[in-house]
Motif scaffolding. Sequence first.
Motif, PDB file in Angstrom:
ATOM      1  N   ASN A   1       2.352  -2.459   7.222  1.00 25.99           N
ATOM      2  CA  ASN A   1       2.786  -3.117   5.999  1.00 25.99           C
ATOM      3  C   ASN A   1       1.868  -2.729   4.846  1.00 25.99           C
ATOM      4  OD1 ASN A   1       0.693  -5.049   5.490  1.00 25.99           O
ATOM      5  ND2 ASN A   1       1.670  -6.584   6.750  1.00 25.99           N
ATOM      6  N   LYS A   5      -2.270  -1.688   4.605  1.00 24.14           N
ATOM      7  CA  LYS A   5      -2.673  -0.356   4.160  1.00 24.14           C
ATOM      8  C   LYS A   5      -3.633  -0.465   2.969  1.00 24.14           C
ATOM      9  CE  LYS A   5      -1.030   3.970   5.042  1.00 24.14           C
ATOM     10  NZ  LYS A   5      -0.231   4.620   6.019  1.00 24.14           N
ATOM     11  N   ASP A   8      -6.900  -1.465   4.348  1.00 21.67           N
ATOM     12  CA  ASP A   8      -7.499  -0.329   5.055  1.00 21.67           C
ATOM     13  C   ASP A   8      -8.171   0.626   4.076  1.00 21.67           C
ATOM     14  OD1 ASP A   8      -8.068   1.512   7.231  1.00 21.67           O
ATOM     15  OD2 ASP A   8      -6.380   2.709   6.509  1.00 21.67           O
ATOM     16  N   ARG A  13     -11.312   3.783   3.327  1.00 20.31           N
ATOM     17  CA  ARG A  13     -10.881   5.033   2.718  1.00 20.31           C
ATOM     18  C   ARG A  13     -11.519   5.319   1.370  1.00 20.31           C
ATOM     19  NH1 ARG A  13      -7.832   8.337   6.162  1.00 20.31           N
ATOM     20  NH2 ARG A  13      -6.914   6.944   7.680  1.00 20.31           N
ATOM     21  N   ARG A  30       4.304   1.723  -1.200  1.00 24.32           N
ATOM     22  CA  ARG A  30       4.865   3.023  -0.816  1.00 24.32           C
ATOM     23  C   ARG A  30       5.322   3.854  -2.012  1.00 24.32           C
ATOM     24  NH1 ARG A  30       5.932   4.987   3.796  1.00 24.32           N
ATOM     25  NH2 ARG A  30       7.954   5.885   3.242  1.00 24.32           N
ATOM     26  N   TYR A  68      -1.426   8.642   0.558  1.00 25.48           N
ATOM     27  CA  TYR A  68      -1.847   8.018   1.809  1.00 25.48           C
ATOM     28  C   TYR A  68      -0.899   6.892   2.231  1.00 25.48           C
ATOM     29  CZ  TYR A  68      -4.540   5.284   5.138  1.00 25.48           C
ATOM     30  OH  TYR A  68      -4.926   4.570   6.243  1.00 25.48           O
ATOM     31  N   ARG A  70       2.150   6.784   1.997  1.00 23.39           N
ATOM     32  CA  ARG A  70       3.386   7.359   2.545  1.00 23.39           C
ATOM     33  C   ARG A  70       3.184   8.091   3.871  1.00 23.39           C
ATOM     34  NH1 ARG A  70       7.978   8.844  -0.684  1.00 23.39           N
ATOM     35  NH2 ARG A  70       8.154   7.334  -2.356  1.00 23.39           N
ATOM     36  N   GLY A  72       2.184   9.071   7.801  1.00 22.07           N
ATOM     37  CA  GLY A  72       2.246   8.470   9.131  1.00 22.07           C
ATOM     38  C   GLY A  72       0.836   8.228   9.642  1.00 22.07           C
ATOM     39  N   ALA A  73       0.724   7.450  10.700  1.00 25.71           N
ATOM     40  CA  ALA A  73      -0.579   7.085  11.251  1.00 25.71           C
ATOM     41  C   ALA A  73      -1.396   8.288  11.692  1.00 25.71           C
ATOM     42  CB  ALA A  73      -0.393   6.125  12.418  1.00 25.71           C
ATOM     43  N   HIS A  74      -0.750   9.360  12.082  1.00 22.91           N
ATOM     44  CA  HIS A  74      -1.434  10.559  12.582  1.00 22.91           C
ATOM     45  C   HIS A  74      -1.722  11.588  11.481  1.00 22.91           C
ATOM     46  CE1 HIS A  74       2.787  11.588  12.349  1.00 22.91           C
ATOM     47  NE2 HIS A  74       2.426  12.853  12.310  1.00 22.91           N
ATOM     48  N   GLU A  75      -1.327  11.310  10.246  1.00 23.10           N
ATOM     49  CA  GLU A  75      -1.452  12.286   9.161  1.00 23.10           C
ATOM     50  C   GLU A  75      -2.656  12.008   8.265  1.00 23.10           C
ATOM     51  OE1 GLU A  75       2.731  13.891   7.708  1.00 23.10           O
ATOM     52  OE2 GLU A  75       2.644  11.699   7.580  1.00 23.10           O
ATOM     53  N   ARG A 131       0.346  17.426   3.424  1.00 24.30           N
ATOM     54  CA  ARG A 131       0.447  16.514   4.557  1.00 24.30           C
ATOM     55  C   ARG A 131      -0.174  17.266   5.728  1.00 24.30           C
ATOM     56  NH1 ARG A 131       5.998  13.127   4.015  1.00 24.30           N
ATOM     57  NH2 ARG A 131       4.919  11.859   5.542  1.00 24.30           N
TER      58      ARG A 131
END
Length: 132
Positions: A1, A5, A8, A13, A30, A68, A70, A72-75, A131
């Motif tokens: 959500n 973010k 976080d 960050r 977003r 950031y 936008r 995904g968790a792995h990007e 990305r």
Amino acid sequence: NAEAKLQDIKDSRMSAFTQLLGLELVSLDRESCCMRLEIGPSHFNAGGRVHGGVTFSLLDSTMGAAVYARLGAHEATATIECKINYTMAITGGVLECRAKVVHAGTRTMVVDGEVWQDGVLAAKCLGTFARI
């Protein structure tokens, strides 16, 4: 959500460099991000104006955070290119930077950024972010 973010980014960050500059994360979702910077004595160049690198760093950080939001968790992301126009000399006060993702592709994102001071546009930027 979005709230998680935002927290976080605030917690982990914001780099030591952005903290050194004094950047403050105001909002993030977003679609966009907003940061602010209260100008202090260390932000000025020898000519008595805010150094262009300070303004650029504010833009780059705000646009990167918008990307950031936008990802995904792995990007991850990195700046590929930025084009900036400085529209006025900044001599102090508080700057507000707004960034909006205008294109979210599979490999890159394009972000529009603006820095405002007291309702006046101080800088305009268009950036491309990878990305990863």
